[in-house]
Design a protein around this motif. Structure first.
Motif, mmCIF file in Angstrom:
data_model
loop_
_atom_site.group_PDB
_atom_site.id
_atom_site.type_symbol
_atom_site.label_atom_id
_atom_site.label_comp_id
_atom_site.label_asym_id
_atom_site.label_seq_id
_atom_site.Cartn_x
_atom_site.Cartn_y
_atom_site.Cartn_z
ATOM 1 N N LEU A 49 35.522 25.811 47.458
ATOM 2 C CA LEU A 49 35.387 27.253 47.312
ATOM 3 C C LEU A 49 35.334 27.965 48.668
ATOM 4 O O LEU A 49 35.879 29.051 48.825
ATOM 5 C CB LEU A 49 34.115 27.569 46.507
ATOM 6 N N ALA A 80 43.275 32.960 36.575
ATOM 7 C CA ALA A 80 42.043 33.167 35.805
ATOM 8 C C ALA A 80 42.367 33.472 34.344
ATOM 9 O O ALA A 80 41.709 32.949 33.432
ATOM 10 C CB ALA A 80 41.225 34.291 36.414
ATOM 11 N N TYR A 106 35.976 28.332 39.679
ATOM 12 C CA TYR A 106 36.174 29.255 40.789
ATOM 13 C C TYR A 106 36.727 28.559 42.026
ATOM 14 O O TYR A 106 37.501 29.135 42.767
ATOM 15 C CB TYR A 106 34.860 29.968 41.127
ATOM 16 N N PHE A 110 40.092 30.368 42.479
ATOM 17 C CA PHE A 110 39.813 31.505 43.343
ATOM 18 C C PHE A 110 39.823 31.141 44.814
ATOM 19 O O PHE A 110 39.540 31.979 45.655
ATOM 20 C CB PHE A 110 38.473 32.139 42.984
#
Length: 187
Positions: A49, A80, A106, A110
């Motif tokens: 992350l 997502a 995530y 992300f």
């Protein structure tokens, strides 16, 4: 034969389903907080992350930062949305994650995917985007996802890596197309 329910019965059914979703989310949160938190898999997920963004901050093409972030955001939103559908339909899951959320990983969606796409976009920007898209899709689907599965950060249930390959390849092409847009004006 299914009988048609009234509007109020439908609202009641949705309330029951919502309560089950809340209960399921609580089970996932409790499991992550009481079982997976601070395991080596959790630390890898945390590193996934944070570290890609640090690397991107150091090696990004500074004069293209805004354009690259725009395309990275597109990758995040698309992945997502698709991730949510896949998890909700039971195609895959993310057992260990940094942030206790039922649907999204995530770390992968992300951070790793958008940063990888942004690096692909800035490296040899005039190279054939279809070749780059195939490499992006292949690396992500056939190398990244099996590695994540091997360390329990991804669990494939009713899905094939080839489906992900095509989706990720197409996603990169959308990112490439959006990075070439020249119609931004000052506000």
């Amino acid at each position: 034969m299914t009988t048609r329910m009234t509007f109020q019965e439908g609202l009641n059914q949705v309330d029951k389903a919502t309560q089950k979703i809340v209960e399921g989310n609580q089970i996932v949160t409790d499991t992550i907080m009481n079982t997976f938190l601070f395991t080596w898999q959790w630390w890898i997920s945390l590193a996934m992350l944070i570290v890609p963004w640090i690397i991107w901050g150091i090696f990004r093409k500074r004069e293209s930062s805004n354009r690259l972030l725009y395309t990275g955001l597109i990758i995040m939103v698309l992945s997502a949305i698709l991730d949510t559908f896949g998890v909700e339909n039971g195609n895959w899951s993310y057992p260990v994650k940094v942030i206790p959320s039922v649907t999204i990983s995530y770390s992968f969606r992300f951070s790793v995917l958008p940063v990888l796409a942004m690096f692909f976009l800035q490296f040899k920007p005039d190279f054939n985007p279809f070749v780059k898209a195939i490499i992006f899709g292949g690396l992500s689907a056939y190398i990244g996802m099996p590695i994540l599965a091997a360390i329990d950060l991804y669990k494939k249930v009713d899905w094939a890596y080839t489906y992900s390959f095509f989706i990720l390849t197409f996603m990169y092409l959308i990112a490439h197309w959006s990075s070439r847009m020249n119609n931004f004006e000052k506000i």
